[in-house]
Motif scaffolding. Structure first.
Motif, PDB file in Angstrom:
ATOM      1  N   ARG A   1       0.849  -1.195   0.000  1.00 19.65           N
ATOM      2  CA  ARG A   1       0.000   0.000   0.000  1.00 19.65           C
ATOM      3  C   ARG A   1       0.879   1.239   0.000  1.00 19.65           C
ATOM      4  N   ASP A   2       0.324   2.348  -0.458  1.00 11.70           N
ATOM      5  CA  ASP A   2       1.041   3.623  -0.429  1.00 11.70           C
ATOM      6  C   ASP A   2       1.516   3.926   0.982  1.00 11.70           C
ATOM      7  N   GLY A   3       2.749   4.353   1.102  1.00  4.85           N
ATOM      8  CA  GLY A   3       3.307   4.719   2.388  1.00  4.85           C
ATOM      9  C   GLY A   3       3.920   3.561   3.161  1.00  4.85           C
ATOM     10  N   VAL A   4       3.794   2.332   2.654  1.00  3.46           N
ATOM     11  CA  VAL A   4       4.358   1.162   3.333  1.00  3.46           C
ATOM     12  C   VAL A   4       5.727   0.873   2.733  1.00  3.46           C
ATOM     13  N   LYS A   5       6.721   0.758   3.581  1.00  5.78           N
ATOM     14  CA  LYS A   5       8.086   0.451   3.144  1.00  5.78           C
ATOM     15  C   LYS A   5       8.240  -1.054   2.917  1.00  5.78           C
ATOM     16  N   GLN A   6       9.129  -1.452   2.019  1.00  8.85           N
ATOM     17  CA  GLN A   6       9.400  -2.875   1.786  1.00  8.85           C
ATOM     18  C   GLN A   6       9.952  -3.535   3.043  1.00  8.85           C
ATOM     19  N   LEU A   7      10.747  -2.806   3.804  1.00  8.32           N
ATOM     20  CA  LEU A   7      11.326  -3.334   5.035  1.00  8.32           C
ATOM     21  C   LEU A   7      10.961  -2.412   6.178  1.00  8.32           C
ATOM     22  N   PRO A   8      10.770  -2.849   7.376  1.00  5.13           N
ATOM     23  CA  PRO A   8      10.972  -4.201   7.861  1.00  5.13           C
ATOM     24  C   PRO A   8       9.777  -5.085   7.519  1.00  5.13           C
ATOM     25  N   ARG A   9       9.994  -6.384   7.505  1.00  4.59           N
ATOM     26  CA  ARG A   9       8.936  -7.352   7.232  1.00  4.59           C
ATOM     27  C   ARG A   9       8.353  -7.924   8.514  1.00  4.59           C
ATOM     28  N   THR A  10       8.834  -7.468   9.637  1.00  6.53           N
ATOM     29  CA  THR A  10       8.287  -7.915  10.914  1.00  6.53           C
ATOM     30  C   THR A  10       6.969  -7.181  11.155  1.00  6.53           C
ATOM     31  N   PRO A  11       6.087  -7.730  11.980  1.00  9.75           N
ATOM     32  CA  PRO A  11       4.812  -7.051  12.250  1.00  9.75           C
ATOM     33  C   PRO A  11       5.050  -5.644  12.801  1.00  9.75           C
ATOM     34  N   ILE A  12       4.291  -4.710  12.309  1.00  6.54           N
ATOM     35  CA  ILE A  12       4.452  -3.322  12.721  1.00  6.54           C
ATOM     36  C   ILE A  12       3.646  -3.032  13.984  1.00  6.54           C
ATOM     37  N   SER A  13       2.747  -3.952  14.326  1.00 11.00           N
ATOM     38  CA  SER A  13       1.843  -3.737  15.448  1.00 11.00           C
ATOM     39  C   SER A  13       1.564  -5.058  16.157  1.00 11.00           C
ATOM     40  N   LYS A  14       1.265  -4.964  17.433  1.00 14.00           N
ATOM     41  CA  LYS A  14       0.876  -6.175  18.165  1.00 14.00           C
ATOM     42  C   LYS A  14      -0.486  -6.677  17.700  1.00 14.00           C
ATOM     43  N   ASP A  15      -1.228  -5.859  16.944  1.00 11.80           N
ATOM     44  CA  ASP A  15      -2.539  -6.237  16.412  1.00 11.80           C
ATOM     45  C   ASP A  15      -2.469  -6.806  15.002  1.00 11.80           C
ATOM     46  N   SER A  16      -1.261  -6.972  14.454  1.00 13.93           N
ATOM     47  CA  SER A  16      -1.122  -7.489  13.092  1.00 13.93           C
ATOM     48  C   SER A  16      -1.605  -8.934  12.979  1.00 13.93           C
ATOM     49  N   LEU A  17      -2.315  -9.212  11.890  1.00 21.22           N
ATOM     50  CA  LEU A  17      -2.755 -10.564  11.535  1.00 21.22           C
ATOM     51  C   LEU A  17      -2.347 -10.832  10.100  1.00 21.22           C
ATOM     52  N   TYR A  18      -2.204 -12.110   9.770  1.00 21.80           N
ATOM     53  CA  TYR A  18      -1.810 -12.506   8.421  1.00 21.80           C
ATOM     54  C   TYR A  18      -2.778 -13.546   7.875  1.00 21.80           C
ATOM     55  N   TYR A  19      -3.143 -13.361   6.614  1.00 19.24           N
ATOM     56  CA  TYR A  19      -3.860 -14.398   5.868  1.00 19.24           C
ATOM     57  C   TYR A  19      -2.798 -15.123   5.055  1.00 19.24           C
ATOM     58  N   LEU A  20      -2.767 -16.428   5.166  1.00 16.99           N
ATOM     59  CA  LEU A  20      -1.828 -17.247   4.405  1.00 16.99           C
ATOM     60  C   LEU A  20      -2.645 -18.195   3.541  1.00 16.99           C
ATOM     61  N   THR A  21      -2.444 -18.120   2.240  1.00 23.66           N
ATOM     62  CA  THR A  21      -3.140 -18.998   1.310  1.00 23.66           C
ATOM     63  C   THR A  21      -2.099 -19.831   0.579  1.00 23.66           C
ATOM     64  N   SER A  22      -2.309 -21.138   0.548  1.00 23.98           N
ATOM     65  CA  SER A  22      -1.362 -22.042  -0.118  1.00 23.98           C
ATOM     66  C   SER A  22      -2.051 -22.693  -1.317  1.00 23.98           C
ATOM     67  N   PHE A  23      -1.257 -22.946  -2.356  1.00 21.80           N
ATOM     68  CA  PHE A  23      -1.786 -23.456  -3.624  1.00 21.80           C
ATOM     69  C   PHE A  23      -0.985 -24.654  -4.112  1.00 21.80           C
ATOM     70  N   HIS A  24      -1.687 -25.710  -4.499  1.00 23.05           N
ATOM     71  CA  HIS A  24      -1.075 -26.819  -5.232  1.00 23.05           C
ATOM     72  C   HIS A  24      -1.009 -26.395  -6.691  1.00 23.05           C
ATOM     73  N   ALA A  25      -0.055 -26.877  -7.433  1.00 21.27           N
ATOM     74  CA  ALA A  25       0.019 -26.589  -8.869  1.00 21.27           C
ATOM     75  C   ALA A  25       0.475 -27.849  -9.589  1.00 21.27           C
ATOM     76  N   LEU A  26      -0.256 -28.223 -10.630  1.00 25.43           N
ATOM     77  CA  LEU A  26       0.135 -29.390 -11.415  1.00 25.43           C
ATOM     78  C   LEU A  26       1.418 -29.126 -12.176  1.00 25.43           C
ATOM     79  N   GLU A  27       1.563 -27.902 -12.634  1.00 29.98           N
ATOM     80  CA  GLU A  27       2.795 -27.501 -13.296  1.00 29.98           C
ATOM     81  C   GLU A  27       3.053 -26.033 -13.006  1.00 29.98           C
ATOM     82  N   ARG A  28       4.302 -25.659 -13.106  1.00 30.06           N
ATOM     83  CA  ARG A  28       4.689 -24.265 -12.880  1.00 30.06           C
ATOM     84  C   ARG A  28       5.136 -23.684 -14.206  1.00 30.06           C
ATOM     85  N   THR A  29       4.462 -22.640 -14.614  1.00 30.94           N
ATOM     86  CA  THR A  29       4.806 -22.005 -15.881  1.00 30.94           C
ATOM     87  C   THR A  29       5.056 -20.521 -15.650  1.00 30.94           C
TER      88      THR A  29
END
Length: 140
Positions: free
Chosen positions: A20-48
């Motif tokens: 998002r605008d104003g967000v730096k690439q680093l640090p990648r650690t949570p910026i707040s004790k209220d931070s949550l993450y959605y993690l979605t994983s995908f199977h792939a038959l092939e990688r193209t």
């Protein structure tokens, strides 16, 4: 490189990141004790190369970018690829929301929305032991 525990240890390389605008690439650690993450994983038959070029569409990243409730303060969406072709999950999407714990009911409702899309396996998690306190934030 990010280390994720699924069934066995798997390693992933970051391919691309939407911030998002104003967000730096680093640090990648949570910026707040209220931070949550959605993690979605995908199977792939092939990688193209075309899959990796179109990741924001097929992974649901664009959907998340435009539909994540504003109160959650979505900061970044990171696209990761397994380093080995034998991994169970070829691709991951990691979405950081700064105010997820503060608005947990909203976060859980959006989690249910992501699950009903049936676009990968979705999880919700919080980093328990590390965040950058507000007085340590830098705007360099």
């Amino acid at each position: 490189m990010i280390h994720v525990i699924v069934d066995i240890a798997e390693f992933y390389d970051e391919i691309e990141c939407i911030v998002r605008d104003g967000v730096k690439q680093l640090p990648r650690t949570p910026i707040s004790k209220d931070s949550l993450y959605y993690l979605t994983s995908f199977h792939a038959l092939e990688r193209t190369p075309s899959m990796e070029e179109m990741w924001s569409t097929w992974s649901g990243a664009k959907f998340i970018l435009w539909n994540c409730p504003r109160v959650l303060n979505l900061r970044r969406i990171t696209f990761l690829k397994a380093t080995m072709r034998t991994e169970n999950f070829a691709y991951l999407i990691l979405c950081e929301c700064e105010n997820g714990m503060e608005h947990l009911n909203v976060a859980m409702d959006f989690f249910e929305t992501l699950k009903t899309r049936r676009c990968g396996l979705v999880g919700l998690y919080k980093v328990e032991r590390y965040y950058i306190p507000p007085h340590h934030k830098t705007d360099k």
